[in-house]
Design an enzyme around this catalytic site. Structure first.
Site, mmCIF file in Angstrom:
data_model
loop_
_atom_site.group_PDB
_atom_site.id
_atom_site.type_symbol
_atom_site.label_atom_id
_atom_site.label_comp_id
_atom_site.label_asym_id
_atom_site.label_seq_id
_atom_site.Cartn_x
_atom_site.Cartn_y
_atom_site.Cartn_z
ATOM 1 N N GLY A 148 -10.850 -13.899 -0.836
ATOM 2 C CA GLY A 148 -9.648 -14.758 -0.861
ATOM 3 C C GLY A 148 -8.682 -14.462 0.281
ATOM 4 N N TYR A 197 -2.341 -9.488 -6.404
ATOM 5 C CA TYR A 197 -1.055 -8.910 -5.959
ATOM 6 C C TYR A 197 -0.007 -10.011 -5.800
ATOM 7 N N THR A 241 3.825 7.349 -7.642
ATOM 8 C CA THR A 241 2.392 7.038 -7.718
ATOM 9 C C THR A 241 1.744 7.554 -6.430
ATOM 10 N N LYS A 292 -2.768 0.568 4.912
ATOM 11 C CA LYS A 292 -2.434 -0.760 5.464
ATOM 12 C C LYS A 292 -2.868 -0.822 6.930
ATOM 13 N N LYS A 322 3.545 -10.816 -7.826
ATOM 14 C CA LYS A 322 4.867 -10.901 -7.183
ATOM 15 C C LYS A 322 5.496 -12.276 -7.464
ATOM 16 N N PHE A 352 7.158 3.156 1.219
ATOM 17 C CA PHE A 352 7.353 2.864 2.653
ATOM 18 C C PHE A 352 8.698 2.161 2.921
ATOM 19 N N ASP A 367 -15.569 -9.474 4.860
ATOM 20 C CA ASP A 367 -14.212 -10.011 4.743
ATOM 21 C C ASP A 367 -13.603 -9.681 3.370
ATOM 22 N N ALA A 397 0.025 -13.012 -6.896
ATOM 23 C CA ALA A 397 0.304 -13.713 -8.164
ATOM 24 C C ALA A 397 1.280 -12.894 -9.007
ATOM 25 N N GLU A 407 3.249 -2.151 -7.157
ATOM 26 C CA GLU A 407 1.927 -1.921 -6.570
ATOM 27 C C GLU A 407 1.860 -2.929 -5.430
ATOM 28 N N THR A 462 7.781 -11.077 -1.331
ATOM 29 C CA THR A 462 6.889 -11.152 -0.170
ATOM 30 C C THR A 462 6.579 -12.599 0.189
ATOM 31 N N ASP A 463 6.264 -12.834 1.462
ATOM 32 C CA ASP A 463 5.850 -14.191 1.878
ATOM 33 C C ASP A 463 4.501 -14.575 1.271
ATOM 34 N N GLU A 464 3.753 -13.568 0.754
ATOM 35 C CA GLU A 464 2.424 -13.881 0.209
ATOM 36 C C GLU A 464 2.495 -14.780 -1.026
ATOM 37 N N ASN A 523 4.899 -9.239 6.902
ATOM 38 C CA ASN A 523 4.333 -7.870 6.996
ATOM 39 C C ASN A 523 5.257 -6.910 7.733
HETATM 40 P P1 NAD Z 1 4.689 1.072 -1.275
HETATM 41 O O1 NAD Z 1 3.402 0.885 -1.987
HETATM 42 O O2 NAD Z 1 4.715 1.853 -0.007
HETATM 43 O O3 NAD Z 1 5.750 1.770 -2.243
HETATM 44 C C1 NAD Z 1 5.892 1.392 -3.589
HETATM 45 C C2 NAD Z 1 6.719 2.469 -4.281
HETATM 46 O O4 NAD Z 1 6.897 2.053 -5.648
HETATM 47 C C3 NAD Z 1 6.047 3.852 -4.315
HETATM 48 O O5 NAD Z 1 6.973 4.858 -3.971
HETATM 49 C C4 NAD Z 1 5.606 4.001 -5.773
HETATM 50 O O6 NAD Z 1 5.575 5.347 -6.211
HETATM 51 C C5 NAD Z 1 6.649 3.182 -6.493
HETATM 52 N N1 NAD Z 1 6.189 2.691 -7.806
HETATM 53 C C6 NAD Z 1 4.995 2.095 -8.078
HETATM 54 N N2 NAD Z 1 4.917 1.822 -9.397
HETATM 55 C C7 NAD Z 1 6.073 2.247 -9.961
HETATM 56 C C8 NAD Z 1 6.589 2.237 -11.289
HETATM 57 N N3 NAD Z 1 5.874 1.742 -12.303
HETATM 58 N N4 NAD Z 1 7.835 2.727 -11.504
HETATM 59 C C9 NAD Z 1 8.569 3.254 -10.472
HETATM 60 N N5 NAD Z 1 8.119 3.313 -9.207
HETATM 61 C C10 NAD Z 1 6.885 2.811 -8.951
HETATM 62 O O7 NAD Z 1 5.269 -0.387 -1.069
HETATM 63 P P2 NAD Z 1 6.064 -1.018 0.179
HETATM 64 O O8 NAD Z 1 5.091 -1.468 1.190
HETATM 65 O O9 NAD Z 1 7.159 -0.111 0.544
HETATM 66 O O10 NAD Z 1 6.655 -2.330 -0.518
HETATM 67 C C11 NAD Z 1 7.889 -2.258 -1.233
HETATM 68 C C12 NAD Z 1 8.217 -3.626 -1.797
HETATM 69 O O11 NAD Z 1 8.308 -4.570 -0.731
HETATM 70 C C13 NAD Z 1 7.158 -4.165 -2.751
HETATM 71 O O12 NAD Z 1 7.812 -4.826 -3.797
HETATM 72 C C14 NAD Z 1 6.366 -5.163 -1.907
HETATM 73 O O13 NAD Z 1 5.842 -6.188 -2.712
HETATM 74 C C15 NAD Z 1 7.434 -5.677 -0.969
HETATM 75 N N6 NAD Z 1 6.983 -6.116 0.361
HETATM 76 C C16 NAD Z 1 6.197 -5.294 1.137
HETATM 77 C C17 NAD Z 1 5.841 -5.721 2.424
HETATM 78 C C18 NAD Z 1 5.007 -4.852 3.341
HETATM 79 O O14 NAD Z 1 4.612 -5.311 4.417
HETATM 80 N N7 NAD Z 1 4.728 -3.593 2.992
HETATM 81 C C19 NAD Z 1 6.269 -6.969 2.893
HETATM 82 C C20 NAD Z 1 7.052 -7.775 2.053
HETATM 83 C C21 NAD Z 1 7.415 -7.323 0.795
HETATM 84 O O1 DAU Z 2 3.029 -10.340 4.043
HETATM 85 C C1 DAU Z 2 3.617 -9.314 3.314
HETATM 86 C C2 DAU Z 2 2.571 -8.407 2.717
HETATM 87 O O2 DAU Z 2 2.001 -7.662 3.793
HETATM 88 C C3 DAU Z 2 3.124 -7.474 1.648
HETATM 89 O O3 DAU Z 2 3.567 -8.232 0.563
HETATM 90 C C4 DAU Z 2 2.058 -6.476 1.178
HETATM 91 O O4 DAU Z 2 2.637 -5.546 0.272
HETATM 92 C C5 DAU Z 2 1.532 -5.733 2.382
HETATM 93 O O5 DAU Z 2 0.499 -4.851 1.997
HETATM 94 C C6 DAU Z 2 1.011 -6.726 3.437
HETATM 95 O O6 DAU Z 2 -0.183 -7.401 2.958
HETATM 96 P P1 DAU Z 2 -1.445 -7.670 3.908
HETATM 97 O O7 DAU Z 2 -2.626 -7.846 3.053
HETATM 98 O O8 DAU Z 2 -1.149 -8.734 4.909
HETATM 99 O O9 DAU Z 2 -1.479 -6.246 4.703
HETATM 100 P P2 DAU Z 2 -2.698 -5.292 5.099
HETATM 101 O O10 DAU Z 2 -2.147 -4.264 6.032
HETATM 102 O O11 DAU Z 2 -3.486 -4.845 3.933
HETATM 103 O O12 DAU Z 2 -3.619 -6.283 5.961
HETATM 104 C C7 DAU Z 2 -3.137 -6.917 7.137
HETATM 105 C C8 DAU Z 2 -4.259 -7.767 7.703
HETATM 106 O O13 DAU Z 2 -5.274 -6.885 8.206
HETATM 107 C C9 DAU Z 2 -4.945 -8.644 6.675
HETATM 108 O O14 DAU Z 2 -5.317 -9.874 7.290
HETATM 109 C C10 DAU Z 2 -6.198 -7.867 6.275
HETATM 110 C C11 DAU Z 2 -6.534 -7.115 7.549
HETATM 111 N N1 DAU Z 2 -7.167 -5.786 7.346
HETATM 112 C C12 DAU Z 2 -6.545 -4.902 6.510
HETATM 113 C C13 DAU Z 2 -7.092 -3.667 6.288
HETATM 114 C C14 DAU Z 2 -6.446 -2.690 5.328
HETATM 115 C C15 DAU Z 2 -8.326 -5.450 8.034
HETATM 116 O O15 DAU Z 2 -8.845 -6.256 8.841
HETATM 117 N N2 DAU Z 2 -8.845 -4.216 7.817
HETATM 118 C C16 DAU Z 2 -8.305 -3.309 6.961
HETATM 119 O O16 DAU Z 2 -8.889 -2.203 6.801
#
Ligand code: NAD
Ligand code: DAU
Length: 341
Positions: free
Chosen positions: A280, A155, A39, A194, A159, A14, A277, A157, A87, A128-130, A184
């Protein structure tokens, strides 16, 4: 002068996918290498428009495969590394933590060793802020770069562990690194496991939307393009060894997010289904981005403009998310949720 080579890991996902497109368009003078294992979260169809460009290259590889990655670095002599591959889904880390350690921790270490071997100019680690854990509901509290790391999920932990390795490679070996910690993201090509893309795709299909617990948990939403601009800035202007938080002050409860999507699509609130829920489940995330603003970054989207653009994108690009939710995703959904498809 030779062309700069930028390695982007996870560029089929993404945020990495949006970043690759942003960089290929903005910097014709750079060669952008997208390295991804493809993946379940990786998909190359999103890159149809750039794959014919002269400055875009794709390499399929596992970042945790030490021998292959080191050889690749030696062959290509990358100048910059922007590391997204991971991941990334908290729910999956609760069911199966092992792969999170393998990819996020060991994979990052392999990239750090390889970056050292060829003396890269910069290694940007996208975190990530997590890693900071959770905040309570006091609206005056924020995560700063000084907030102690207190990750709560497997996750986060994994990161946080990778962040510590990146820091250590700077302190011990002088590797020129930056760590970004973003809130996020949402926007085009967000995988429909997500919250936001899951809600949009299910509401469009008149299916129930699973909301965890009471829906009052808060996330701080940032449009993915604003995140890409932040990483670009840190890549070029970040002070070596520094951490930068990225966020745009867009705090919303999950219920507010889901209701906004339902209202925009003119559907019924009856689609909301409260479910068990998340284990954690972090209460609230909120970023103080003052340090990054000091480098000159400002978000361009509010939540209102960003969510409208995103919903329209999902309406215009149904074929992209429909091919995802019709595949293996169905098994994932059935295992993860106990509500009707
Ligand atoms: P995503 O899951 O959409 O994409 C992850 C990508 O990494 C995929 O294309 C996957 O094929 C690839 N990948 C996974 N394992 C691999 C491996 N072993 N070798 C090579 N490629 C591999 O993730 P995203 O949401 O785009 O997040 C990208 C980065 O940003 C992550 O490091 C995540 O922790 C961080 N991040 C995400 C968010 C969010 O809201 N999505 C927020 C803050 C930080
Ligand atoms: O804060 C950054 C993080 O944001 C990134 O590091 C992660 O990679 C990314 O996945 C995201 O984590 P969250 O756990 O916050 O995102 P998610 O979209 O899974 O969930 C957002 C909120 O919505 C969370 O409080 C859980 C809730 N939720 C999520 C799903 C998938 C629901 O209520 N229902 C759902 O089905």
């Amino acid at each position: 002068m030779s062309r700069k080579k930028i390695l982007v890991t996870g560029g089929a996902g993404f945020i990495g996918g949006n970043f690759v497109q942003y960089m290929v368009d903005k910097y014709p003078q750079y060669d952008i290498y997208n390295m991804d294992l493809l993946t379940y979260a990786g998909d190359l169809t999103k890159h149809k428009y750039i794959e014919t460009k002269d400055n875009y290259f794709f390499i399929k590889a596992d970042i945790a495969d030490r021998e292959t990655i080191l050889e690749l670095f030696k062959k290509e002599q990358f100048d910059y590394v922007v590391h997204f591959a991971a991941e990334s889904h908290v729910d999956r880390s609760i069911t199966d933590p092992g792969i999170f350690v393998q990819t996020n921790v060991l994979g990052t270490q392999v990239l750090l060793d390889s970056s050292r071997a060829v003396e890269v100019t910069k290694f940007v680690h996208v975190s990530t802020d997590e890693v900071y854990g959770e905040l309570d509901f006091d609206p005056d509290t924020f995560f700063t770069e000084e907030t102690p790391l207190q990750p709560n999920s497997p996750y986060s932990a994994s990161k946080a562990s990778s962040d510590l390795l990146v820091r250590a490679y700077h302190e011990t070996y002088g590797l020129p690194v930056n760590i970004t910690r973003c809130s996020n993201n949402y926007g085009p090509y967000h995988f429909p496991e997500k919250l936001i893309p899951l809600t949009i795709s299910r509401v469009l299909n008149d299916q129930k939307v699973p909301v965890y617990g009471d829906g009052k948990n808060i996330r701080d939403w940032l449009h993915v393009i604003d995140h890409c601009a932040a990483i670009d800035l840190v890549l070029h202007e970040g002070v070596n060894g520094e951490v930068y938080n990225v966020g745009g002050h867009n705090e919303k409860t999950n219920l507010e997010v889901v209701k906004t999507i339902i209202k925009t699509l003119d559907k019924s609130k009856e689609l909301i289904e409260f479910v068990k829920d998340r284990l954690g489940h972090d209460k609230r995330y909120a970023i103080d981005p003052t340090k990054l603003e000091g480098l000159g970054w400002q978000p361009t989207y509010t939540f209102e403009t960003g969510i409208a653009q995103t919903i329209q994108w999902y309406l215009d690009n149904k074929e992209w998310w429909e091919q995802i939710i019709s595949g293996d995703y169905q098994n994932y959904f059935e295992k993860q949720y106990s509500i009707n498809k």
